[in-house]
Scaffold this motif. Sequence first.
Motif, PDB file in Angstrom:
ATOM      1  N   MET A 179       0.827  -1.208   0.000  1.00 28.35           N
ATOM      2  CA  MET A 179       0.000   0.000   0.000  1.00 28.35           C
ATOM      3  C   MET A 179       0.861   1.257   0.000  1.00 28.35           C
ATOM      4  O   MET A 179       0.551   2.241  -0.670  1.00 28.35           O
ATOM      5  N   GLN A 180       1.958   1.218   0.780  1.00 26.48           N
ATOM      6  CA  GLN A 180       2.856   2.372   0.794  1.00 26.48           C
ATOM      7  C   GLN A 180       3.460   2.620  -0.584  1.00 26.48           C
ATOM      8  O   GLN A 180       3.566   3.760  -1.032  1.00 26.48           O
ATOM      9  N   ARG A 181       3.853   1.556  -1.266  1.00 31.01           N
ATOM     10  CA  ARG A 181       4.463   1.706  -2.579  1.00 31.01           C
ATOM     11  C   ARG A 181       3.441   2.085  -3.647  1.00 31.01           C
ATOM     12  O   ARG A 181       3.762   2.809  -4.602  1.00 31.01           O
ATOM     13  N   ASP A 207       7.553   6.995  -4.719  1.00 30.29           N
ATOM     14  CA  ASP A 207       8.826   7.435  -5.283  1.00 30.29           C
ATOM     15  C   ASP A 207       9.859   7.315  -4.177  1.00 30.29           C
ATOM     16  O   ASP A 207      10.017   8.219  -3.355  1.00 30.29           O
ATOM     17  N   GLU A 208      10.560   6.179  -4.142  1.00 24.97           N
ATOM     18  CA  GLU A 208      11.500   5.905  -3.051  1.00 24.97           C
ATOM     19  C   GLU A 208      12.602   6.948  -2.989  1.00 24.97           C
ATOM     20  O   GLU A 208      13.015   7.367  -1.912  1.00 24.97           O
ATOM     21  N   SER A 209      13.089   7.392  -4.134  1.00 29.60           N
ATOM     22  CA  SER A 209      14.152   8.382  -4.171  1.00 29.60           C
ATOM     23  C   SER A 209      13.698   9.692  -3.547  1.00 29.60           C
ATOM     24  O   SER A 209      14.413  10.283  -2.724  1.00 29.60           O
ATOM     25  N   ALA A 210      12.508  10.150  -3.911  1.00 25.14           N
ATOM     26  CA  ALA A 210      11.980  11.388  -3.345  1.00 25.14           C
ATOM     27  C   ALA A 210      11.714  11.236  -1.852  1.00 25.14           C
ATOM     28  O   ALA A 210      11.949  12.166  -1.066  1.00 25.14           O
ATOM     29  N   HIS A 211      11.231  10.054  -1.458  1.00 30.45           N
ATOM     30  CA  HIS A 211      10.967   9.788  -0.044  1.00 30.45           C
ATOM     31  C   HIS A 211      12.248   9.926   0.776  1.00 30.45           C
ATOM     32  O   HIS A 211      12.263  10.574   1.832  1.00 30.45           O
ATOM     33  N   ILE A 212      13.341   9.360   0.288  1.00 32.84           N
ATOM     34  CA  ILE A 212      14.617   9.427   1.003  1.00 32.84           C
ATOM     35  C   ILE A 212      15.145  10.853   1.008  1.00 32.84           C
ATOM     36  O   ILE A 212      15.680  11.328   2.019  1.00 32.84           O
ATOM     37  N   ASP A 213      14.994  11.572  -0.103  1.00 34.22           N
ATOM     38  CA  ASP A 213      15.440  12.962  -0.160  1.00 34.22           C
ATOM     39  C   ASP A 213      14.737  13.812   0.897  1.00 34.22           C
ATOM     40  O   ASP A 213      15.361  14.638   1.572  1.00 34.22           O
ATOM     41  N   ILE A 214      13.432  13.612   1.034  1.00 29.03           N
ATOM     42  CA  ILE A 214      12.662  14.382   2.022  1.00 29.03           C
ATOM     43  C   ILE A 214      13.122  14.031   3.428  1.00 29.03           C
ATOM     44  O   ILE A 214      13.331  14.915   4.269  1.00 29.03           O
ATOM     45  N   LEU A 252      20.785   2.875   0.624  1.00 31.91           N
ATOM     46  CA  LEU A 252      22.177   3.298   0.769  1.00 31.91           C
ATOM     47  C   LEU A 252      22.697   3.920  -0.526  1.00 31.91           C
ATOM     48  O   LEU A 252      23.403   4.937  -0.489  1.00 31.91           O
ATOM     49  N   ARG A 253      22.324   3.337  -1.663  1.00 26.35           N
ATOM     50  CA  ARG A 253      22.749   3.927  -2.948  1.00 26.35           C
ATOM     51  C   ARG A 253      22.155   5.318  -3.127  1.00 26.35           C
ATOM     52  O   ARG A 253      22.819   6.221  -3.652  1.00 26.35           O
ATOM     53  N   GLU A 254      20.903   5.510  -2.719  1.00 18.97           N
ATOM     54  CA  GLU A 254      20.272   6.822  -2.836  1.00 18.97           C
ATOM     55  C   GLU A 254      20.995   7.867  -1.991  1.00 18.97           C
ATOM     56  O   GLU A 254      21.027   9.052  -2.342  1.00 18.97           O
ATOM     57  N   LEU A 255      21.588   7.441  -0.891  1.00 23.21           N
ATOM     58  CA  LEU A 255      22.267   8.386  -0.004  1.00 23.21           C
ATOM     59  C   LEU A 255      23.611   8.853  -0.542  1.00 23.21           C
ATOM     60  O   LEU A 255      24.195   9.803  -0.011  1.00 23.21           O
ATOM     61  N   GLU A 256      24.112   8.209  -1.606  1.00 19.87           N
ATOM     62  CA  GLU A 256      25.421   8.607  -2.124  1.00 19.87           C
ATOM     63  C   GLU A 256      25.451  10.083  -2.519  1.00 19.87           C
ATOM     64  O   GLU A 256      26.438  10.785  -2.259  1.00 19.87           O
ATOM     65  N   ARG A 257      24.373  10.568  -3.134  1.00 22.88           N
ATOM     66  CA  ARG A 257      24.389  11.964  -3.581  1.00 22.88           C
ATOM     67  C   ARG A 257      24.347  12.954  -2.415  1.00 22.88           C
ATOM     68  O   ARG A 257      24.568  14.151  -2.604  1.00 22.88           O
TER      69      ARG A 257
END
Length: 286
Positions: free
Chosen positions: A1-3, A10-17, A83-88
């Motif tokens: 449901m979350q996805r 949008d997992e990338s946007a979620h991590i950015d926020i 972890l890969r998303e956190l590289e930037r």
Amino acid sequence: MQRAAGGRRDESAHIDIKFKADWLVQVEVLNRLGFRVQGRDLLEIGTGWLPVFPLCFALAGARRCHTFDLNRHLNPAAVPGALRELERHLPAIAQACGDAEATVRGRWQGLVAAGDGHAILRAAGVEYRAPADATTTGLKDASVALVFSNSVLEHVTPEVLAPMMRESCRVLQPDGLSLHSVNCGDHYAYFDRSITQVHYLRFTDRQWRKWNNDLLYQNRLRPVDFVDAARSAGMDVLLDMHVPRSELMARFDQIPIAPEFRRYPPEQLCCTSVTFAARPAAAAST
């Protein structure tokens, strides 16, 4: 449901926020208070779906993070992607924690090389405990340097908040900190744009029980309640950041307020978030 329909579409946007709007805010508070996480043990209340905060603190040099949750939401298979998303964000992590970017990147590379999600968590010193109760952690007295949470305490029942704060005070080292960011606005306003973040204050406790549920439980406590809970647990509040929303204050006289909330001043009712930091009273007074 979350996805499919929630915040993780949008997992990338979620991590950015989570990183920019939440983790960096807490680290700014820690820096303001002269607190460094390098080599220290931490305790997180409310892991959630992804261990963004524990991974960020590991990249900042924390030694260990015990992370507690009532429900086992974390899927280790999602950890390598996070972890890969956190590289930037490595340059921002380095700047926030005061380490060289090469040092932080070296930590990141070490975690990536660890292997699968389980191995990454072990390498990062992340000890995931779920289902688990943060009011009875089983940790030793004065064993952690930082107890923290983000957008969690608004979902804790008032009866649980007090023992949770007492347990936090017990496990904190004398110079440790309890740091919490609380979203104390009506979460249904994120889905229904026709209502405001104080909409739920119009309902009496009896009426609210019909709408409140385990899927999205909201305690409706105001900023002062969370801060007072820390004081009652034996901590001195070092920082209390909450600002009433100007658009709500401007038309406060038109907002229906249930009798249970009329004891609060408008500034408390129109404030929808609070970040506060506290320290065991004996240490704060020395």
